[in-house]
Motif scaffolding. Structure first.
Motif, PDB file in Angstrom:
ATOM      1  N   LEU A 169       0.996  -1.138   0.200  1.00  0.00           N
ATOM      2  CA  LEU A 169      -0.029  -0.050   0.119  1.00  0.00           C
ATOM      3  C   LEU A 169       0.855   1.333   0.055  1.00  0.00           C
ATOM      4  N   THR A 170       0.284   2.463  -0.135  1.00  0.00           N
ATOM      5  CA  THR A 170       0.865   3.658  -0.305  1.00  0.00           C
ATOM      6  C   THR A 170       0.432   4.563   0.573  1.00  0.00           C
ATOM      7  N   LEU A 171       1.012   5.322   1.508  1.00  0.00           N
ATOM      8  CA  LEU A 171       0.375   6.339   2.265  1.00  0.00           C
ATOM      9  C   LEU A 171       0.782   8.008   1.801  1.00  0.00           C
ATOM     10  N   PHE A 172      -0.154   8.240   1.072  1.00  0.00           N
ATOM     11  CA  PHE A 172      -0.064   9.533   0.738  1.00  0.00           C
ATOM     12  C   PHE A 172       0.567  10.710   1.574  1.00  0.00           C
ATOM     13  N   ASP A 173       1.816  11.289   1.134  1.00  0.00           N
ATOM     14  CA  ASP A 173       2.281  12.316   1.891  1.00  0.00           C
ATOM     15  C   ASP A 173       2.509  13.515   0.985  1.00  0.00           C
ATOM     16  N   PRO A 174       1.711  14.580   1.437  1.00  0.00           N
ATOM     17  CA  PRO A 174       2.157  15.848   0.733  1.00  0.00           C
ATOM     18  C   PRO A 174       3.158  16.718   0.601  1.00  0.00           C
ATOM     19  N   VAL A 175       4.000  16.326   1.647  1.00  0.00           N
ATOM     20  CA  VAL A 175       5.442  17.040   1.658  1.00  0.00           C
ATOM     21  C   VAL A 175       6.199  16.594   0.886  1.00  0.00           C
ATOM     22  N   MET A 176       6.806  17.340  -0.028  1.00  0.00           N
ATOM     23  CA  MET A 176       7.810  16.951  -1.072  1.00  0.00           C
ATOM     24  C   MET A 176       9.259  17.761  -0.930  1.00  0.00           C
ATOM     25  N   PRO A 177      10.389  16.978  -1.135  1.00  0.00           N
ATOM     26  CA  PRO A 177      11.621  17.726  -0.938  1.00  0.00           C
ATOM     27  C   PRO A 177      11.862  18.576  -1.898  1.00  0.00           C
ATOM     28  N   ALA A 236       2.650   9.213  -5.085  1.00  0.00           N
ATOM     29  CA  ALA A 236       2.004   8.211  -4.463  1.00  0.00           C
ATOM     30  C   ALA A 236       1.479   7.142  -5.362  1.00  0.00           C
ATOM     31  N   LEU A 237       1.265   7.645  -6.673  1.00  0.00           N
ATOM     32  CA  LEU A 237       0.642   6.344  -7.598  1.00  0.00           C
ATOM     33  C   LEU A 237       1.452   5.651  -8.234  1.00  0.00           C
ATOM     34  N   ALA A 238       2.641   6.314  -8.379  1.00  0.00           N
ATOM     35  CA  ALA A 238       3.771   5.681  -9.122  1.00  0.00           C
ATOM     36  C   ALA A 238       4.014   4.238  -8.690  1.00  0.00           C
ATOM     37  N   PRO A 239       4.211   3.799  -7.525  1.00  0.00           N
ATOM     38  CA  PRO A 239       4.282   2.311  -7.041  1.00  0.00           C
ATOM     39  C   PRO A 239       3.248   1.740  -7.483  1.00  0.00           C
ATOM     40  N   GLU A 240       2.122   1.905  -7.908  1.00  0.00           N
ATOM     41  CA  GLU A 240       1.042   1.384  -8.286  1.00  0.00           C
ATOM     42  C   GLU A 240       0.738   0.094  -7.370  1.00  0.00           C
ATOM     43  N   GLN A 241       0.466   0.549  -6.130  1.00  0.00           N
ATOM     44  CA  GLN A 241       0.218  -0.421  -5.230  1.00  0.00           C
ATOM     45  C   GLN A 241      -1.271  -0.756  -5.072  1.00  0.00           C
ATOM     46  N   PRO A 242      -1.740  -1.807  -4.628  1.00  0.00           N
ATOM     47  CA  PRO A 242      -3.284  -2.198  -4.621  1.00  0.00           C
ATOM     48  C   PRO A 242      -4.099  -1.173  -3.708  1.00  0.00           C
ATOM     49  N   LEU A 255      -4.001   2.808  -1.553  1.00  0.00           N
ATOM     50  CA  LEU A 255      -3.714   4.355  -1.367  1.00  0.00           C
ATOM     51  C   LEU A 255      -4.309   4.863  -0.246  1.00  0.00           C
ATOM     52  N   LEU A 256      -3.753   5.413   0.781  1.00  0.00           N
ATOM     53  CA  LEU A 256      -4.295   5.809   1.929  1.00  0.00           C
ATOM     54  C   LEU A 256      -4.026   7.383   1.953  1.00  0.00           C
ATOM     55  N   LEU A 257      -5.097   7.995   2.343  1.00  0.00           N
ATOM     56  CA  LEU A 257      -5.252   9.661   2.043  1.00  0.00           C
ATOM     57  C   LEU A 257      -5.645  10.285   3.444  1.00  0.00           C
ATOM     58  N   ASP A 258      -4.922  10.878   4.058  1.00  0.00           N
ATOM     59  CA  ASP A 258      -5.259  11.865   5.208  1.00  0.00           C
ATOM     60  C   ASP A 258      -5.292  12.977   4.968  1.00  0.00           C
ATOM     61  N   ASP A 259      -6.625  13.532   4.815  1.00  0.00           N
ATOM     62  CA  ASP A 259      -6.961  14.891   4.542  1.00  0.00           C
ATOM     63  C   ASP A 259      -6.157  15.563   3.572  1.00  0.00           C
ATOM     64  N   PRO A 260      -6.182  14.838   2.220  1.00  0.00           N
ATOM     65  CA  PRO A 260      -5.134  15.245   1.215  1.00  0.00           C
ATOM     66  C   PRO A 260      -5.150  16.518   0.586  1.00  0.00           C
ATOM     67  N   LEU A 261      -6.312  17.367   0.704  1.00  0.00           N
ATOM     68  CA  LEU A 261      -6.507  18.658   0.009  1.00  0.00           C
ATOM     69  C   LEU A 261      -6.610  19.865   0.966  1.00  0.00           C
TER      70      LEU A 261
END
Length: 356
Positions: free
Chosen positions: A76-84, A144-150, A152-158
């Motif tokens: 799975l992927t946990l969405f992270d809005p913080v980018m380097p 978050a999409l690139a790993p193409e995991q089954p 995707l977890l989103l915590d208040d993403p917007l």
């Protein structure tokens, strides 16, 4: 029927106040966890992601027990809005792929597919620090999409967007999820966002699932006052239950009138309650109540505001009872000091126990 992709059975996490959480998430479905801040929705995502461990219960993803697995071992992927900020878009996306065991030869194609899905073709060499809020969010979703995991977890993403951009991007994310067949578990405090994005909504209250259903069913038949309030504006008129018969009851409002409503979780005669009715379900007439018809209540217009697609009316009932109604701009409306009355279908009003 296909087995659920994600299954939560009796999940407990005492430190977060979570008790007996049981949910299923179908493949290709978006499920929103909706609750006020501090209600455990983020804690539940952390349990699925493996950041925390449940005190009891099962977490199964595609039939596989997740509890013994470290976060890096979970598909799975946990969405992270913080980018380097010092990386390019392509570098930021590529940075996470080795952790998913994706071979180097496959990474460029996955990055390209994710960028195209988010409308970021041509942004590969742009630095994150130079992007505006919306392109940066798009880049975070591409990562978050690139790993193409089954899953995707989103915590208040917007959360970082202004209201107009947030609403527009929610609909875009909905279309993207359906086009790509994504499976999303979303935590949000925004009822409108949950309805825009989700196939089903699970409302958390007191560490438990208070109600889980499709957005329209929750909107039209909320089981509790909390759920009604989370999913759109409601008038909340305090009163006391006067009589109760099967699914209906009569309520003597504190402001005076006796009204009827459907029973949600209100108690018996003599118990305190709240009558909830949505503003768009309130009919308003520039007539005395006896001319409007059966069930109409005398009212007085106290204020009106034109808001483009509707007029917002503030009506007074009895002694100080305030009720908001929404009517089309072309409707014949009362004027201050003139005759006025209101009415609603008792089936559209709900009687809830009074919250302390």
């Amino acid at each position: 029927m296909d087995a659920p992709l994600l299954r939560l059975n009796g999940i407990m996490r005492r430190a977060a106040g979570l008790e007996e959480i049981s949910l299923n998430l179908a493949r290709g479905e978006t499920l929103a966890l909706l609750a006020p801040p501090g209600s455990g929705k983020t804690a539940l995502l952390r349990l699925v992601a493996g950041i925390d461990r449940p005190d009891a219960g099962q977490l199964l993803l595609d039939g596989r027990d997740l509890v013994p697995l470290a976060p890096s071992q979970r598909p799975l992927t946990l969405f992270d809005p913080v980018m380097p900020a010092n990386r390019t878009v392509q570098e930021a996306i590529a940075q996470l792929l080795p952790g998913y065991g994706i071979p180097a030869r496959d990474r460029p194609a996955r990055i390209a597919r994710a960028l195209t899905a988010l409308g970021l073709d041509g942004f590969e060499g742009r630095r994150i620090a130079g992007l505006g809020p919306l392109p940066r969010l798009r880049a975070a979703f591409a990562r978050a999409l690139a790993p193409e995991q089954p899953l995707l977890l989103l915590d208040d993403p917007l959360a970082g967007l202004d209201p107009a951009a947030r609403r527009a991007f929610a609909f875009e994310l909905r279309r993207l999820a359906r086009r790509l067949g994504l499976t999303l578990l979303l935590a949000t405090r925004e009822g409108e966002e949950a309805m825009a994005l989700a196939d089903r909504i699970a409302v958390l209250d007191g560490g438990r699932i208070a109600q889980c259903d499709r957005p329209r069913a929750l909107y039209e038949e909320p089981a509790t006052a909390l759920i009604a309030g989370l999913l759109g504006e409601n008038n909340r008129l305090p009163g006391t239950v006067a009589w109760r018969e099967e699914a209906e009851c009569g309520i003597r409002l504190d402001c005076g009138p006796l009204v009827e409503a459907r029973i949600a979780d209100a108690g018996g005669p003599g118990s305190r309650c709240i009558v909830a009715i949505r503003p768009d379900r309130v009919a308003v007439a520039a007539l005395p109540a006896e001319e409007m018809g059966e069930g109409a209540l005398p009212a007085a217009l106290r204020d009106s505001v034109f808001l483009g697609d509707h007029v917002r009316l503030l009506m007074e009932l009895g002694e100080g009872g305030m009720l908001v109604a929404r009517r089309p701009p072309g409707a014949r409306l009362p004027v201050p000091g003139g005759p006025a009355s209101v009415a609603w279908d008792p089936y559209a009003a709900f009687a809830y126990r009074a919250l302390r």
